[in-house]
Structures are given as C-alpha cells and as structure tokens.
Design a protein around this motif. Structure first.
Motif, PDB file in Angstrom:
ATOM      1  N   LYS A 116       0.787  -1.227   0.000  1.00  0.00           N
ATOM      2  CA  LYS A 116       0.000   0.000   0.000  1.00  0.00           C
ATOM      3  C   LYS A 116       0.823   1.283   0.000  1.00  0.00           C
ATOM      4  CE  LYS A 116      -3.897  -2.144  -0.056  1.00  0.00           C
ATOM      5  NZ  LYS A 116      -4.733  -2.105  -1.291  1.00  0.00           N
ATOM      6  N   ASP A 185      -8.079   0.483  -1.995  1.00  0.00           N
ATOM      7  CA  ASP A 185      -7.444   1.613  -1.322  1.00  0.00           C
ATOM      8  C   ASP A 185      -8.468   2.586  -0.738  1.00  0.00           C
ATOM      9  OD1 ASP A 185      -4.991   0.579  -1.998  1.00  0.00           O
ATOM     10  OD2 ASP A 185      -4.813   1.768  -3.835  1.00  0.00           O
ATOM     11  N   LEU A 188      -8.789   2.401   3.019  1.00  0.00           N
ATOM     12  CA  LEU A 188      -7.672   3.008   3.719  1.00  0.00           C
ATOM     13  C   LEU A 188      -7.766   4.527   3.672  1.00  0.00           C
ATOM     14  CD1 LEU A 188      -6.763   0.040   3.072  1.00  0.00           C
ATOM     15  CD2 LEU A 188      -4.434   0.913   3.035  1.00  0.00           C
ATOM     16  N   ASP A 189      -8.162   5.068   2.514  1.00  0.00           N
ATOM     17  CA  ASP A 189      -8.299   6.519   2.390  1.00  0.00           C
ATOM     18  C   ASP A 189      -9.393   7.044   3.307  1.00  0.00           C
ATOM     19  OD1 ASP A 189      -6.324   6.469   0.471  1.00  0.00           O
ATOM     20  OD2 ASP A 189      -7.730   6.353  -1.212  1.00  0.00           O
ATOM     21  N   ALA A 191     -10.297   5.755   6.161  1.00  0.00           N
ATOM     22  CA  ALA A 191      -9.780   5.724   7.534  1.00  0.00           C
ATOM     23  C   ALA A 191      -8.834   6.888   7.782  1.00  0.00           C
ATOM     24  CB  ALA A 191      -9.065   4.398   7.782  1.00  0.00           C
ATOM     25  N   ARG A 192      -8.021   7.231   6.801  1.00  0.00           N
ATOM     26  CA  ARG A 192      -7.096   8.357   6.967  1.00  0.00           C
ATOM     27  C   ARG A 192      -7.858   9.676   7.057  1.00  0.00           C
ATOM     28  NH1 ARG A 192      -4.187   5.431   2.530  1.00  0.00           N
ATOM     29  NH2 ARG A 192      -2.555   4.163   3.525  1.00  0.00           N
ATOM     30  N   ASP A 194     -10.733  10.070   8.345  1.00  0.00           N
ATOM     31  CA  ASP A 194     -11.310  10.100   9.688  1.00  0.00           C
ATOM     32  C   ASP A 194     -10.277  10.344  10.773  1.00  0.00           C
ATOM     33  OD1 ASP A 194     -13.811   9.685   8.679  1.00  0.00           O
ATOM     34  OD2 ASP A 194     -13.772   7.507   8.976  1.00  0.00           O
ATOM     35  N   CYS A 196      -7.263   8.502  11.212  1.00  0.00           N
ATOM     36  CA  CYS A 196      -6.464   7.342  11.619  1.00  0.00           C
ATOM     37  C   CYS A 196      -5.052   7.448  11.055  1.00  0.00           C
ATOM     38  CB  CYS A 196      -7.106   6.046  11.125  1.00  0.00           C
ATOM     39  SG  CYS A 196      -8.688   5.669  11.899  1.00  0.00           S
ATOM     40  N   GLY A 197      -4.078   7.154  11.882  1.00  0.00           N
ATOM     41  CA  GLY A 197      -2.718   7.041  11.398  1.00  0.00           C
ATOM     42  C   GLY A 197      -2.516   5.700  10.720  1.00  0.00           C
ATOM     43  N   GLU A 198      -1.294   5.490  10.220  1.00  0.00           N
ATOM     44  CA  GLU A 198      -1.036   4.253   9.494  1.00  0.00           C
ATOM     45  C   GLU A 198      -1.136   3.034  10.402  1.00  0.00           C
ATOM     46  OE1 GLU A 198      -0.922   3.935   6.403  1.00  0.00           O
ATOM     47  OE2 GLU A 198      -0.794   6.046   5.844  1.00  0.00           O
ATOM     48  N   ARG A 200      -2.949   2.694  13.178  1.00  0.00           N
ATOM     49  CA  ARG A 200      -4.354   2.444  13.504  1.00  0.00           C
ATOM     50  C   ARG A 200      -5.116   1.922  12.289  1.00  0.00           C
ATOM     51  NH1 ARG A 200      -8.582   6.804  16.256  1.00  0.00           N
ATOM     52  NH2 ARG A 200     -10.267   5.293  16.634  1.00  0.00           N
ATOM     53  N   THR A 201      -4.797   2.433  11.106  1.00  0.00           N
ATOM     54  CA  THR A 201      -5.420   1.925   9.884  1.00  0.00           C
ATOM     55  C   THR A 201      -5.102   0.454   9.685  1.00  0.00           C
ATOM     56  OG1 THR A 201      -5.275   4.118   8.845  1.00  0.00           O
ATOM     57  CG2 THR A 201      -5.569   2.224   7.385  1.00  0.00           C
TER      58      THR A 201
END
Length: 296
Positions: A116, A185, A188-189, A191-192, A194, A196-198, A200-201
């Motif tokens: 990723k 992806d 993941l996007d 979550a970011r 919202d 979230c760091g990497e 936590r994601t």
C-alpha cells in the motif's frame, strides 16, 4: 450435467443428437468421479495403513493382515509413557506456536508497506523478497550455525530456530503482500480522512479484512515448524531435552527397533494435531490462498 442426472431422458424418444450428448455427459461424469475417488484413495490409504498398524500387536505388525486381530489401544498409552515423548511434544508446541506468532506479527507490517505504500525502491525490495524465497536454507546453514553456536552459544536449544522468525519470513511477506493488494485503497483513504494514522489503519481496517490471508500464512508456518526435521537436527541434536516430535520420532524408531506398531502409534500422535488444525482452518486457508492470486 445436473439437469441430465436429475431428470433422465427417455433415450428411445429423444433425437439421436440429444441421446449422444446425454451419453457423453454421463461418461464424463463417471470418468471425473472415478478419478476423484482414485485420487482420494491414493492419499487416504497410507493414513489408514498407519492407523491400523498402530492398533496391531507387535507380532502382527507388518504382516499380511490388514485388520488387527485384537485392537491394541494400549499402544498409544505406551508411546505416551516413553521417556522424553511429552517433552518433545512441549518443545514442538513451543517451536510451532511461538514461531507462528512471531512470523505473522513481523510479516504483516512489511507486507502492508509493500502493498500500500509508494516509495522509492519498492520494486527492488520486492524482488529481494522474492529472491530470498529462492535461496535454499542449506546455503546459509554453516555461517548461521557458527553464529548461533559459536558466537551466541545457543546450540542445543530451539532458540536459533525461533528468534529469526521475529524478523519475518520471505514467503509469508510475499503471500500477505499479494493478499493485501486485493483490499481496495478506498477503505484506507476513508480511515485516513477520519484521522487514523497508518498504525491504527493497519490494526482497525486492514487486519480484519486480511484475516483469510493471515490464517493461510499462519497455517503454512505452523505446518512447516511442526514438521521441521532439518532445523532441530542441526541445532538441537546434542540435547535430547530440546528435541521436537519430528526429530524424536526418528530416534523412537531406533529405540524400539522392530516394534512397528509402537512406531506407527507415535506417528499417528505426531500427525493428529496438524490434521485437526487443517480440518478446522481449511475454509480460511482455502479462501486466503484463492484470493491471493486475484490481483498482482
């Protein structure tokens, strides 16, 4: 084919072309199932032979008899009472269990980064991982043994086999990386966005979606460690207290000489855990391996 089998045609009233198609489909069905039954027997009969031999008396073992005259269930109790057998079992559980946990924990972040993240040198790193998969372990066994035995004085233990698993495994990294590429992806996007760091994601989004892939990797690693004979032979052969079941089984046969019924009983006890693990985890294992090849 289902329609042909569920609703048989009246071949006398059907046209010639339809009768020919029905017969061809029926012959194909018979051929496929006959091959399936033959393959199943080919893989199953050795296990049946081992199981039946383990329940025979010493005088009947390896005779022409296929079924025990008397069912000697006490063979398993005698194997369990063999000095060192339970110690080998404990060592194998430690090696396989702890090694599997370390491999999964160390391989997931690397696979996530390769799947990723976009960074310079990602391609060469992936090629390096693939090349490590092609490197036979026998090539590096001498320098690794000198390092663990001479420099760290860990010969006679299983730690030279367990500690390197904390650094990941090339096959596990590659398999997980291939699975993680199938995760869109967009998740993941979101979550970011919202916040979230990497990390936590990875923990909250990626890991729940990657359970089949992780289960496949864990099962592969567990089976490898449980059946490993080469590693314990190199590092733990001088200390019977550190032997695993795979290595101890060889000495068990030598200890009993011609007592093949006891040897087969020990073999059943060695095989039973991995068969049960695969039986309960086969759904996640098959799903993980199947989805791994969907997207490269």
């Amino acid at each position: 084919m289902t329609q042909v089998l569920d609703k048989p045609l009246d071949l006398k009233q059907a046209p010639p072309t339809q009768r020919t198609a029905h017969r061809r489909a029926l012959l194909e069905w018979i051929a496929v199932h006959a091959l399936g039954i033959a393959a199943a027997l080919f893989f199953t009969l050795p296990f049946v032979f081992v199981l039946l031999t383990s329940l025979m008396s010493d005088s009947q073992a390896l005779s022409r008899d296929l079924v025990p005259r008397t069912w000697e269930w006490g063979n398993y109790a005698e194997v369990l009472d063999t000095p060192g057998f339970l110690t080998w079992w404990r060592n194998t559980l430690l090696y396989a269990g702890l090694g599997t946990v370390l491999t999964v924990v160390s391989s997931v972040p690397v696979a996530y980064a390769l799947a990723k993240f976009r960074f310079r040198g990602r391609g060469p790193v992936l090629m390096l991982v693939i090349s490590m998969m092609m490197l036979p372990p026998q090539v590096v066994v001498i320098p690794m043994y000198l390092f663990w035995a001479k420099q760290l004085d860990l010969s006679g233990t299983l730690w030279p086999l367990i500690i390197p698993m904390a650094c990941g495994d090339a096959f596990s990294v590659f398999l997980l990386r291939q699975f993680l590429t199938t995760i869109p992806d967009e998740y993941l996007d979101a979550a970011r966005v919202d916040g979230c760091g990497e990390l936590r994601t990875l923990l909250k989004v990626v890991l729940p979606m990657a359970r089949p892939g992780i289960a496949a990797v864990a099962l592969f690693q567990f089976l490898y460690a449980w059946n490993d004979y080469f590693g314990p032979q190199i590092y733990a052969s001088e200390n019977p207290g550190a032997w695993t079941l795979s290595y101890g089984l060889e000495s068990f046969k030598g200890a009993h000489h011609t007592d093949w019924n006891l040897t087969m009983a020990a073999t059943v006890l060695v095989m039973a855990p991995v068969i049960l693990v695969f039986f309960f985890a086969q759904k996640a294992f098959v799903e993980g391996v199947t989805l791994t090849g969907v997207k490269g």
